[in-house]
Design an enzyme around this catalytic site. Structure first.
Site, PDB file in Angstrom:
ATOM      1  CG  HIS A 130      -1.752   1.250   1.325  1.00 17.86           C
ATOM      2  ND1 HIS A 130      -2.641   1.625   0.349  1.00 17.86           N
ATOM      3  CD2 HIS A 130      -1.808   2.220   2.280  1.00 17.86           C
ATOM      4  CE1 HIS A 130      -3.224   2.759   0.696  1.00 17.86           C
ATOM      5  NE2 HIS A 130      -2.728   3.143   1.859  1.00 17.86           N
TER       6      HIS A 130
ATOM      7  CG  ASP B 218      -0.556   6.063   2.335  1.00 17.51           C
ATOM      8  OD1 ASP B 218      -1.757   5.928   2.078  1.00 17.51           O
ATOM      9  OD2 ASP B 218       0.012   5.513   3.301  1.00 17.51           O
TER      10      ASP B 218
ATOM     11  CG  ASP C  30      -5.013   3.441   4.750  1.00 19.93           C
ATOM     12  OD1 ASP C  30      -5.401   3.129   5.897  1.00 19.93           O
ATOM     13  OD2 ASP C  30      -4.050   4.202   4.558  1.00 19.93           O
TER      14      ASP C  30
ATOM     15  CG  ASP D 156       0.903   1.742   5.243  1.00 19.65           C
ATOM     16  OD1 ASP D 156      -0.027   1.189   4.643  1.00 19.65           O
ATOM     17  OD2 ASP D 156       0.721   2.570   6.162  1.00 19.65           O
TER      18      ASP D 156
ATOM     19  CG  HIS E 260      -6.449   7.062   1.885  1.00 16.20           C
ATOM     20  ND1 HIS E 260      -6.234   6.272   0.777  1.00 16.20           N
ATOM     21  CD2 HIS E 260      -5.476   6.733   2.763  1.00 16.20           C
ATOM     22  CE1 HIS E 260      -5.186   5.497   0.983  1.00 16.20           C
ATOM     23  NE2 HIS E 260      -4.710   5.762   2.189  1.00 16.20           N
TER      24      HIS E 260
END
Length: 975
Positions: A175, A177, A289, A426, A569
């Protein structure tokens, strides 16, 4: 209108004269005595005379027909000329109020039953799971569940799989970001590019390996920096199913604050990129998430031809309930859908998080032992103090048995014997040794399990779509169809809590300045795309494409990707670190400036009568915009139009797909202003003072406001002239309530000004639809009465202060953890109130120490006249660990029911649940005007009776190129 009637009457009179003359001539012939004497035989001379007269009559009729045709054409021309900006001329009545004459056209149209088919007839079978009902029935008691703290003990029999093997898909994923602790670019440089580079080499080492990716924004940046050989390898991995791009959006978007335009835009941008570069079409959604989940996303994914989806962050009590009732997989249906046309299959992850300790089964202490990045000697370890062990021939049986126990327990929560086990976290797999540790050790476990038929398990690496395909096959349905016995669900998953009373409702209002800037960029992007498309289409059709700056398309693409990036997000939510927020702000402002250039170029081309005279000069733009921003964190500064002997022209654009009547406000340098329509017709305008503060009029700056009607996707032009038009230049009147404060007040002879030193009596504003009462002491709303209703509705506004807890856990960017009920906001000094009344709008401005509130009432037919525009400018930088809230309390007997919007797309019913803490009864309202900053947020208090929000769909303007934006105009302060 008067001229048109006169011309019509004149034409009718001419027609009547001609017909009457014909009647007299025929009557004379009929009663001619000579005719009777001759027995009806006419002499040739008389016949000749009669024939001549008939020819003369035919000629007169033909001339009359031409006259009538000319009259008709003149009337049509006059009618065309009066259309466009309405010539509404208000008048002042004896009771000291302004009246705008009604339009001849209707303000509202009746609704056809065909427009609301979903509300008619049978609603079909109701979904088994309605989230409003589920929330009302759940105790939310948070009982200790043992090793699964938020759940319960799970038991099974080893013979449960005797007839059908357990099929396990372990899905490696990372994941990433696009901005959070680090900026987008820093994450890419330091971690993401290494993940993707290793992915290509490591997946090619063994065809049994799989990998899942979601964020196309990172993938596209990486793609631009790799060679052709690596690109070909990636296409092969996608083609043979080893690499899956899930969802396919530019980011994994927030689902609470994002507007559905932006959600669609980032989805299209990602899908088009995948189609163009990889030839791939996403099949499954992956949202591990976002902080709560909206039904807007499954609707959009279903319309984008995805068949399945996965969600993770759902309130722990709802997860426990769904696990206990085997409802973790369901068909997600829209609340307004009467059949199954919006259904999409959804998998809800059952445990606390999407990291490895919380995905293999209910016991994180055991699952952590199978996260081989945490092997001894690494940088991270297991909090439960039991580290992983590398898998060897000596321990594989024991380790496989321990892992299989978790798999079996997890599978008992679902209705099928197909199990999904995500393997990632993450920014995982950023080092080659992690790829080796995870793949080698898991493959040894799989080989052992698959070699033991008596265990009745088949385990393998897989992608998300591999899992869904196997589930559909096991249940005997086509992909996306409802498996037999699986429930249907409607509703949403707000508000989210991950533990105890930690409700993630703070991010609804965190860093609202940037939430506002997001909406501004979205509105400009919509307008720029439409204008660019219209201009380019015309230029190509006219053979002038070479003269038009087609390079502006690159600016549109950059703006779309910037807007898409900000839907992440941790971006629009306001939950990123300060340096990351600044990076987002700089990107947003740069794209906004570029979009204004696109708008200027397109509007310049479209308003020209002779398109061949168009000349693009980036150094000397033909038009200017109506506002500017000096920095990414600065409020916009409106441009003042300098009036002189030459007329100034203002171009308006309506990017909506329906006709629109709204008030446009411009700043000008003189109160002596005449405004004409494009055809030169004088227009009535309201002149108001422009204020620097509560009592200080800005010198040489004035506001001119007028109603403008524009067709769908239409452009209009106004002419501004220096000089007065007595009957049509209508000044506003102002009165100021000082409440005993000794303040100096600037005046201007153009505007009547009355000062009330100590009055506290309530007062009202009104238009043709409603009367609105305000407190003379606070300037806040008190009641509203519709003119067609006898009873007024109490609508009390009140400013409140929330503190935060004294414990370690406090309110922050994510959480709202108040220290109790809100307390009244008590300013040091009473507010100064300024009441402005005019023909087209009236407003009340209340100046408090930390907040300026404006409530505006438009005096227009249609929707704007039925609405109150409420905007606030807030500055609470001197507050620490406090939040300013606006409570709107009504006396409507709603039985605790209220409604909030979701993504500007749909409305969701809510219930105020007393069994939940205060912070749990807050919900996202993304079309609201967002207020103030970061941890010092302005929140809307909806828990008491009725959720109320204000959507100001105003007409922001441009000097010499003024655009009508399509999304709400938010009023915010600098953080």
């Amino acid at each position: 209108m008067k001229l048109k009637k006169q011309v019509t009457v004149c034409g009718a009179a001419i027609f009547c004269v001609a017909v009457f003359s014909l009647y007299l001539m025929l009557d004379r012939v009929q009663h001619d005595p000579t005719r009777h004497q001759n027995g009806g035989n006419f002499p040739r001379s008389q016949i000749s005379v009669l024939q001549n007269r008939i020819e003369q009559l035919e000629q007169l009729l033909e001339e009359n027909h031409e006259i009538i045709s000319h009259i008709k054409d003149s009337v049509l021309e006059l009618t065309a000329n009066v259309e466009g900006p309405p010539a509404l001329l208000p008048y002042y009545t004896a009771n000291s109020s302004w009246v705008v004459p009604p339009e001849p056209r209707p303000s509202f149209f009746s609704i056809s039953p065909q427009d609301c088919q979903f509300a008619l007839g049978g609603r079909g079978q109701k979904p088994e799971l309605q989230m409003l009902t589920v929330s009302e029935e759940l105790p939310f008691d948070n009982v200790d569940g043992g090793v699964w703290k938020q759940g319960f003990d799970i038991s099974y029999s080893p013979h449960d799989w005797d007839t059908e093997d357990l099929q396990v898909f372990v899905v490696p994923h990372s994941h990433n970001d696009p901005g959070w602790i680090k900026t987008f670019d820093k994450y890419y440089t330091e971690q993401t590019q290494h993940i993707l580079n290793s992915m290509v080499s490591k997946l090619q080492e063994d065809p049994r390996r799989r990998f899942l990716w979601a964020e196309v924004s990172f993938f596209a940046k990486w793609w631009d920096n790799i060679n052709a050989q690596k690109k070909a390898a990636v296409r092969r991995l996608v083609g043979n199913g080893q690499l899956e791009i899930a969802t396919g959006g530019w980011v994994m978007p927030d689902e609470a604050n994002s507007h559905y335009f932006a959600l669609i835009d980032q989805l299209i941008e990602g899908h088009q990129w995948l189609e163009k570069n990889l030839g791939a079409t996403p099949r499954s959604g992956w949202a591990v998430d976002p902080f709560g989940h909206s039904p807007t996303m499954p609707y959009l994914l279903r319309r984008a031809n995805l068949t399945s989806m996965l969600i993770q962050r759902v309130h722990y009590a709802i997860k426990k309930h769904f696990a206990a009732t085997h409802s973790l997989e369901f068909m997600w249906r829209q609340t307004w859908d009467s059949d199954s046309s919006t259904d999409i299959f959804c998998h809800m992850m059952p445990f606390y998080s999407y990291d490895v300790p919380h995905t293999c089964g209910p016991d994180p202490k055991i699952c952590c032992q199978f996260d081989f990045k945490r092997l001894p000697g690494g940088r991270i370890n297991c909090p439960w103090k039991v580290p992983p062990r590398a898998i060897t021939e000596e321990n594989v049986a024991e380790r496989a048995g321990l892992l299989l126990d978790q798999y079996r327990k997890k599978s008992r929560l679902f209705r099928s014997n197909v199990l999904l086990v995500p393997l990632g976290d993450d920014f995982r797999y950023d080092k080659p040794h992690e790829w080796d540790a995870q793949f080698f050790n898991y493959q040894r476990l799989f080989d052992f399990l698959n070699s033991k038929p008596d265990l009745h398990v088949q385990a393998q690496f897989g992608t998300l779509s591999d899992y869904f395909d196997a589930l559909y096959k096991r249940t005997g349905v086509e992909p996306g169809a409802r498996p037999p016995g699986f429930p249907v669900l409607s509703g949403d998953f707000f508000s989210y809590a991950d533990r105890e009373d930690h409700y993630w409702t703070g991010y609804y209002t965190s860093r609202p300045f940037y939430k506002s800037l997001d909406r501004v960029l979205e509105a400009h992007l919509r307008g720029a795309e439409i204008l660019y498309s219209l201009a380019v289409a015309h230029a190509r059709r006219s053979g002038l494409a070479s003269q038009y700056p087609l390079s502006n398309f690159a600016l549109l693409t950059e703006a779309r990707r910037t807007l898409g990036l900000f839907q992440h997000h941790d971006a629009i939510t306001g939950t990123a670190k300060e340096a990351v927020v600044v990076d987002y702000g700089v990107r947003l402002l740069r794209s906004l400036v570029n979009l204004k250039q696109v708008v200027i170029n397109a509007a310049h081309y479209l308003v020209l009568g002779d398109k061949e005279t168009y000349h693009f000069d980036p150094e000397a733009p033909f038009l200017q915009m109506d506002d500017t921003r000096l920095n990414h964190d600065a409020l916009p500064e409106r441009t003042v139009i300098q009036l002189d002997s030459s007329p100034r022209y203002v171009v308006l654009f309506n990017p909506l797909e329906q006709e629109r009547l709204s008030v446009v406000s411009l700043l000008v340098s003189s109160p002596r202003v005449r405004v004409l329509s494009e055809e030169g017709q004088p227009l009535a305008v309201q002149i108001s003072a422009h204020w620097n503060s509560a009592t200080d009029m800005a010198p040489d700056v004035y506001q001119v406001s007028l109603p403008v009607r524009l067709p769908a996707l239409g452009l209009g032009v106004l002419q501004l002239h220096l000089g007065l038009d007595g009957p049509r230049t209508l000044p506003s009147s102002v009165r100021i309530y000082l409440h005993g404060r000794q303040l100096s007040i600037s005046r201007h002879e153009a505007f009547p000004l009355r000062i009330i030193d100590s009055g506290t009596s309530d007062f009202a504003l009104s238009n043709r639809y409603m009367q609105v009462w305000f407190s003379g002491l606070t300037g806040l709303l008190k009641s509203i009465r519709r003119v067609d209703e006898e009873q007024e509705q109490r609508v009390d506004m009140e400013f409140l202060i929330y503190g935060t807890r004294t414990s370690k856990d406090k309110s922050g960017a994510y959480l709202f953890l108040p220290d109790g009920e809100a307390k009244p906001y008590v300013p040091k000094d009473p507010p100064v109130l300024r009441v402005t009344e005019g023909p087209f709008f009236s407003e009340v401005v209340a100046y408090y120490e930390h907040v300026h509130q404006v409530v505006r009432l438009y005096n227009l037919p249609g929707v704007e006249g039925l609405s109150l525009d409420v905007s606030l400018l807030v500055d609470i930088r001197d507050y620490v660990n406090k939040e300013l809230a606006l409570r709107i309390q009504t006396y409507i007997h709603s039985q605790g029911t209220f409604f909030t919007d979701l993504n500007g797309f749909q409305v969701q019913p809510r219930r105020y649940l007393k069994k939940l803490p205060l912070q749990a009864n807050f919900y996202p309202m993304p079309v609201m005007a967002y207020l103030q900053d970061a941890q010092n947020r302005l929140t809307l208090h909806t828990a008491q009776a009725l959720g109320v929000s204000s959507l100001h769909d105003g007409l922001p303007t441009l000097q010499s190129m003024q655009t009508i934006n399509s999304s709400c105009q938010s009023h915010t302060s600098r953080p």
